[in-house]
Write an enzyme that holds these catalytic residues in place. Structure first.
Site, PDB file in Angstrom:
ATOM      1  CG  HIS A  92      11.774  22.696  38.527  1.00  0.00           C
ATOM      2  ND1 HIS A  92      11.231  23.275  39.634  1.00  0.00           N
ATOM      3  CD2 HIS A  92      10.789  21.916  37.989  1.00  0.00           C
ATOM      4  CE1 HIS A  92       9.970  22.883  39.765  1.00  0.00           C
ATOM      5  NE2 HIS A  92       9.677  22.064  38.787  1.00  0.00           N
ATOM      6  CG  ASN A 112      15.627  28.101  41.995  1.00  0.00           C
ATOM      7  OD1 ASN A 112      15.538  27.770  40.816  1.00  0.00           O
ATOM      8  ND2 ASN A 112      14.625  27.985  42.854  1.00  0.00           N
ATOM      9  CG  ASP A 163      36.564  22.685  26.006  1.00  0.00           C
ATOM     10  OD1 ASP A 163      35.910  21.669  25.671  1.00  0.00           O
ATOM     11  OD2 ASP A 163      37.318  23.304  25.220  1.00  0.00           O
ATOM     12  CD  GLU A 212      32.886  18.558  27.224  1.00  0.00           C
ATOM     13  OE1 GLU A 212      34.090  18.567  26.879  1.00  0.00           O
ATOM     14  OE2 GLU A 212      31.953  18.226  26.467  1.00  0.00           O
ATOM     15  CG  ASP A 240      32.069  14.199  25.371  1.00  0.00           C
ATOM     16  OD1 ASP A 240      31.956  15.396  25.012  1.00  0.00           O
ATOM     17  OD2 ASP A 240      32.474  13.301  24.611  1.00  0.00           O
ATOM     18  CG  PHE A 241      28.036  18.741  28.192  1.00  0.00           C
ATOM     19  CD1 PHE A 241      26.900  18.235  28.807  1.00  0.00           C
ATOM     20  CD2 PHE A 241      29.079  19.192  28.994  1.00  0.00           C
ATOM     21  CE1 PHE A 241      26.791  18.197  30.180  1.00  0.00           C
ATOM     22  CE2 PHE A 241      28.985  19.160  30.376  1.00  0.00           C
ATOM     23  CZ  PHE A 241      27.840  18.664  30.969  1.00  0.00           C
ATOM     24  CD  GLN A 263      31.913  16.650  21.033  1.00  0.00           C
ATOM     25  OE1 GLN A 263      32.165  16.661  22.221  1.00  0.00           O
ATOM     26  NE2 GLN A 263      31.826  15.537  20.321  1.00  0.00           N
ATOM     27  CD  GLU A 279      32.370  20.236  23.742  1.00  0.00           C
ATOM     28  OE1 GLU A 279      33.504  19.809  24.020  1.00  0.00           O
ATOM     29  OE2 GLU A 279      31.369  19.502  23.639  1.00  0.00           O
TER      30      GLU A 279
HETATM   31 MN    MN Z   1      14.261  26.946  39.505  1.00  0.00          MN
HETATM   32 MN    MN Z   2      31.866  17.455  24.364  1.00  0.00          MN
END
Ligand code: MN
Ligand code: MN
Length: 437
Positions: A283, A314, A408, A411, A417-418, A427, A431
């Protein structure tokens, strides 16, 4: 329907057509990073058919349009790309009955006089409330030639938008319309594209995505938003909001299944792809983050929310971080989370071609409830992690803290680009930092 990539190099003048929140007022010139890329849809009127002028809905390549005092022309007198064009007469309309959900930077339209008819005029109107109210975009356009001229409208509006092309002269002359191209408006400082799309993308949309691109197909769900990659059969990223209101006592539904909300012609993973693959159905938005209702929990079991995930990843540090996020939410925090995989040319597939990411990443922004995008400051806690997705490179007992990296770094590895709707100076500060709490 066609797609192409379009890159802004210099946006010196921006028209704030709507003058309300969600529009941008100004942009610095020559900043390639503000709009990394946009994706467009084009309506060419090739797939529908309508030979009378009476108002009715027609299913076209981009969606359903209402053609009122308008038809789809395919005669020798119609000026057209391919074999068909939209044709207006009187006060005719070509009206989208659907929203383009990723906003619009520009709309371009090809237009020409039909046959030997007189010149005429028409205009472009936009609606951001599902067609209840319309605002004219730019000026009326005069159609004076028997070959296509191109009209370009600057829109620069984020979020859901639809358009109506209206003949304005009212005369008996006819006008052919073709190749209506809407270029997305995504990303960028202050654009607010994320918040207007969904609460799950309050801090921004990580990469250009639309309902017309099979490699970054946008799916907005009640519980999360994802960009789906049908080449890889996994999401590019999944973005969701987490707070205490989503945490309840519903059991895991375990109803893993393909995503029936995606178009049937988009290739997807099947349950069989994961069987004996050596990888978990991992997930991105966790089952445990959606335990208030059965429906919300079940929605996390769509395979479009999964990547093939190494068990040690996971069931180890990845799960530990998921639990830590729920602890924070349970203590009253509001989290904005993005997760996905990082891939390389050597990423190997399982089953019928489900790409296995080399690493899995997560970006977690920890806010107090109700703060929104302006609540993110240089001091905001932002957690970035990058975890190897190979059991030989990660132990199930490793502490998740050991995988923390600057956003960074994520990214740079993903091209995303978060926090793209967060002030660039903020940012830059959050970042570059590695979470240390
Ligand atoms: Mn999971
Ligand atoms: Mn960003």
């Amino acid at each position: 329907m066609r797609q192409f990539h379009y890159k802004f190099h210099s946006v010196a003048v921006v028209m704030a057509l709507f003058g309300t929140a969600g529009c941008i007022d100004s942009l610095p010139a020559d900043d390639d990073n503000l709009f990394a890329a946009t994706i467009s849809i084009t309506e060419g009127f090739e797939t529908g058919s309508k030979t009378s002028y009476a108002a009715t809905d027609v299913t076209l390549g981009t969606g359903t349009w209402n053609l009122n005092d308008a038809l789809i022309g395919s005669t020798a007198s119609d000026v057209k790309t391919g074999t068909k064009a939209g044709r207006l007469r009187g006060n005719g309309h070509l009206t989208m009955r659907f929203d383009h959900v990723t906003g619009a930077s520009t709309v371009t339209v090809h237009h020409a006089k039909f046959g030997s008819d007189a010149a005429g005029s028409w205009g472009l109107f936009a609606s951001r409330d599902q067609g209840r109210t319309w605002t004219q975009v730019g000026s009326a356009i005069a159609t004076t030639t028997r070959s296509f001229a191109t009209a370009t409208f600057t829109v620069n509006a984020s979020g859901k938008i639809r358009f109506d092309l209206r003949k304005l002269d009212g005369g008996a002359n006819r006008i052919d319309i073709d190749d209506v191209t809407i270029s997305d408006f995504v990303g960028g400082r202050g654009g607010g594209a994320g918040a207007s799309l969904s609460k799950h993308t309050t801090l921004g949309i990580p990469s250009p995505t639309s309902t017309s691109d099979p490699r970054s197909f946008l799916s907005v769900k009640s519980g999360y938003v994802l960009s789906y990659n049908s080449d890889r059969k996994v999401p590019n990223w999944v973005s969701w909001e987490l707070d205490a209101s989503e945490l309840g006592s519903v059991n895991r539904q375990d109803d893993f299944r393909p995503d029936d909300t995606l178009p049937a012609n988009l290739p997807q993973a099947a349950l069989a792809d994961y069987v004996n693959s050596g990888f978990d159905r991992g997930h991105m938005c966790p089952s445990g983050d959606r335990t208030q209702t059965i429906a919300a929990n079940s929605q996390t079991f769509l395979l479009s929310n999964m990547v093939p995930q190494a068990a040690n990843n996971n069931r180890g540090p990845w799960e530990e971080l998921e639990a830590e996020c729920r602890n924070l939410a349970g203590a009253g925090k509001q989290l904005f989370i993005v997760a996905g995989g990082a891939f390389s040319n050597t990423s190997k597939p399982i089953g019928s071609g489900v790409s296995v990411p080399d690493q899995t990443f997560k970006v977690v922004v920890v806010l107090d409830a109700g703060q929104g995008v302006s609540g993110v400051t240089a001091n905001t806690r932002v957690i970035g992690v990058m975890m190897p997705n190979d059991d030989s490179q990660i132990s199930v007992v490793t502490n998740w803290h050991d995988f923390r990296v600057p956003v960074d770094t994520i990214e740079a590895m993903t091209g995303d680009d978060f926090l793209s709707d967060v002030d660039p100076a903020v940012q830059a500060a959050v970042e570059a930092r590695v979470d240390h709490q």
